[in-house]
Design an enzyme around this catalytic site. Structure first.
Site, PDB file in Angstrom:
ATOM      1  N   THR A 121       4.505   3.686   7.444  1.00 20.59           N
ATOM      2  CA  THR A 121       5.928   3.323   7.600  1.00 20.59           C
ATOM      3  C   THR A 121       6.786   4.554   7.876  1.00 20.59           C
ATOM      4  O   THR A 121       7.669   4.526   8.737  1.00 20.59           O
ATOM      5  CB  THR A 121       6.419   2.645   6.293  1.00 20.59           C
ATOM      6  N   ASP A 155      -0.821   3.934  -4.315  1.00 19.69           N
ATOM      7  CA  ASP A 155      -1.841   4.986  -4.171  1.00 19.69           C
ATOM      8  C   ASP A 155      -1.313   6.379  -4.531  1.00 19.69           C
ATOM      9  O   ASP A 155      -2.104   7.286  -4.760  1.00 19.69           O
ATOM     10  CB  ASP A 155      -2.370   5.032  -2.726  1.00 19.69           C
ATOM     11  N   MET A 195      -8.025   0.662  -6.885  1.00 21.59           N
ATOM     12  CA  MET A 195      -7.594   0.929  -5.506  1.00 21.59           C
ATOM     13  C   MET A 195      -7.214   2.399  -5.335  1.00 21.59           C
ATOM     14  O   MET A 195      -7.414   3.211  -6.238  1.00 21.59           O
ATOM     15  CB  MET A 195      -6.424   0.025  -5.152  1.00 21.59           C
ATOM     16  N   GLY A 196      -6.633   2.728  -4.192  1.00 18.61           N
ATOM     17  CA  GLY A 196      -6.163   4.099  -3.960  1.00 18.61           C
ATOM     18  C   GLY A 196      -6.495   4.658  -2.597  1.00 18.61           C
ATOM     19  O   GLY A 196      -6.138   5.786  -2.279  1.00 18.61           O
TER      20      GLY A 196
HETATM   21  O1  F6P Z   1      -2.209   1.176   0.072  1.00 19.93           O
HETATM   22  C1  F6P Z   1      -2.200   0.244  -0.954  1.00 19.93           C
HETATM   23  C2  F6P Z   1      -3.499  -0.508  -1.019  1.00 19.93           C
HETATM   24  O2  F6P Z   1      -3.436  -1.432  -2.087  1.00 19.93           O
HETATM   25  C3  F6P Z   1      -4.757   0.355  -1.115  1.00 19.93           C
HETATM   26  O3  F6P Z   1      -4.943   0.877  -2.399  1.00 19.93           O
HETATM   27  C4  F6P Z   1      -5.813  -0.611  -0.638  1.00 19.93           C
HETATM   28  O4  F6P Z   1      -6.909   0.081  -0.110  1.00 19.93           O
HETATM   29  C5  F6P Z   1      -5.095  -1.378   0.442  1.00 19.93           C
HETATM   30  O5  F6P Z   1      -3.704  -1.243   0.189  1.00 19.93           O
HETATM   31  C6  F6P Z   1      -5.443  -2.839   0.500  1.00 19.93           C
HETATM   32  O6  F6P Z   1      -4.802  -3.396   1.603  1.00 19.93           O
HETATM   33  P1  F6P Z   1      -4.588  -4.949   1.818  1.00 19.93           P
HETATM   34  O7  F6P Z   1      -3.531  -5.424   0.858  1.00 19.93           O
HETATM   35  O8  F6P Z   1      -4.150  -5.066   3.226  1.00 19.93           O
HETATM   36  O9  F6P Z   1      -5.903  -5.620   1.542  1.00 19.93           O
END
Ligand code: F6P
Length: 368
Positions: free
Chosen positions: A124, A146, A188-189
């Protein structure tokens, strides 16, 4: 600093990329500051840059942003599939990628938006930087669970994600100890290990595996077996979704082709680890992937206050004539830096990180 003197009467606000606790708190802070402090008119752009391209822009008044401070998600919607500089168009059944940035800027001008506040992560802010270069007055607000945005010590949403992950790991702890199992919790991350490092340390995990330090499976197993030999009949492993074994690859869950910025979705490393640890140690292993639960629900008090400060500062910067900036937290101070300096960069866990040093000092293994 880019500074312009033209008066601002109307601003637009958008939330772009993956959602994150605290988005509504920023929308509220931006709107209330703009309306109540500066007498501006505020428009919400629906679904991030997608709404800017498709001209879906609606008035936000103070009633619209009342009672949303504690709400997760975003009242104006978000999208991670729309990049004005590379937008997927389907014409007569043919799909192509086109630069529609001029159309997005035209829509903003036609709605008399004098400036935009763009709330989002690295993708973004990179787009915001390019739009600012094309003449739109923009201030960015750094968002992501993240915590991997360059230039700010914290993004809002991270604290909440860490709190959720910590609570989940605490719960796994009791079942691990009852069944004498090795429990692996995947957080996540993306390519940054911040959530694993913070939630793992907060919950007293025995092993923390992060993308910045490729792990040695032999070292991981040796550590678990040593715990067993010392009478510790269970172990907790917290693994970041982006972690990988030394000499190996990250585990990809799927490829989201509609996401032109970040098509790869990581996930599943905990299952591979469970299989590898169980094979090597003969111990019973279970894996849990926390997934999107880390992004949902009400933000923590820290994230609410950070979001409020960020939103206020974004409007203040615009009203003081600044553009092409991103607000940031440096130490305990709210400041800003140029969007250009943020674009395309990532902030991962550096080798000398103090929390990592403290975790090691209390016996946590990082799998090496
Ligand atoms: O960037 C935030 C995040 O939650 C990451 O930690 C994860 O890899 C990704 O987005 C997941 O993306 P989506 O919501 O598109 O599955």
């Amino acid at each position: 600093m880019a500074k312009t003197k033209r008066a601002i009467k109307t601003i637009g606000v958008l939330t772009n990329g993956g959602d994150c606790p605290g988005l509504n708190a920023v929308i509220r802070a931006v709107s209330k500051t703009a309306i109540m402090q500066y007498g501006l008119t505020v428009f919400g752009i629906e679904d991030g840059y997608l709404g800017l391209i498709q001209n879906r822009i609606r008035l936000l008044n103070t009633a619209d942003v009342s009672n949303i401070l504690t709400q997760g998600g975003t009242i104006i919607g978000t999208s991670n599939t729309a990049n004005p500089f590379g937008f997927q168009l389907t014409v007569n059944g043919q799909t192509r990628v086109a630069d529609v940035s001029n159309m997005a800027i035209r829509n903003a001008k036609q709605r008399d938006l004098d400036a935009l506040v763009c709330i989002g992560g690295d993708g973004t802010q990179t787009i915001a930087s390019k739009l600012a270069k094309k003449g739109l007055r923009i201030v960015g607000v750094p968002k992501t669970i993240d915590n991997d945005l360059y230039g700010t010590d914290r993004t809002f949403g991270f604290d909440t994600a860490v709190a959720i992950a910590t609570e989940a790991i605490d719960r796994v702890h009791t079942t691990a100890s009852s069944h004498h199992r090795v429990m692996i919790v995947e957080v996540m991350g993306r390519n940054a290990g911040w959530i694993a490092l913070h939630a793992g340390t907060a919950s007293g995990a025995d092993i923390i595996l992060i993308p910045e330090i490729p792990y040695n499976i032999k070292a991981v197993c040796k550590y678990i077996l040593k715990r067993s030999q010392h009478g510790k009949r269970f172990s907790i492993v917290v693994v970041s979704e982006g972690a990988r074994p030394r000499g190996g690859q990250q585990t990809i869950n799927y490829c989201d082709k509609s996401d032109l910025n970040f098509p790869i979705r990581l996930g599943g490393i905990s299952q591979k680890l469970a299989a590898d640890i169980s094979k090597e140690t003969n111990l019973e292993c279970r894996s849990t992937i926390l997934g999107h639960v880390q992004r949902g629900g009400t933000p923590t008090a820290f994230d609410r206050t950070l979001a409020t400060q960020f939103g206020y500062e974004a409007v203040r910067l615009l009203m003081n004539g600044y553009s092409g900036r991103m607000v940031a937290l440096r130490g305990s101070k709210i400041s800003s830096l140029s969007l250009e300096s943020v674009a395309g960069k990532q902030r991962t866990v550096p080798p000398g990180n103090l929390l990592m040093a403290a975790a090691k000092a209390v016996g946590t293994s990082f799998g090496i």
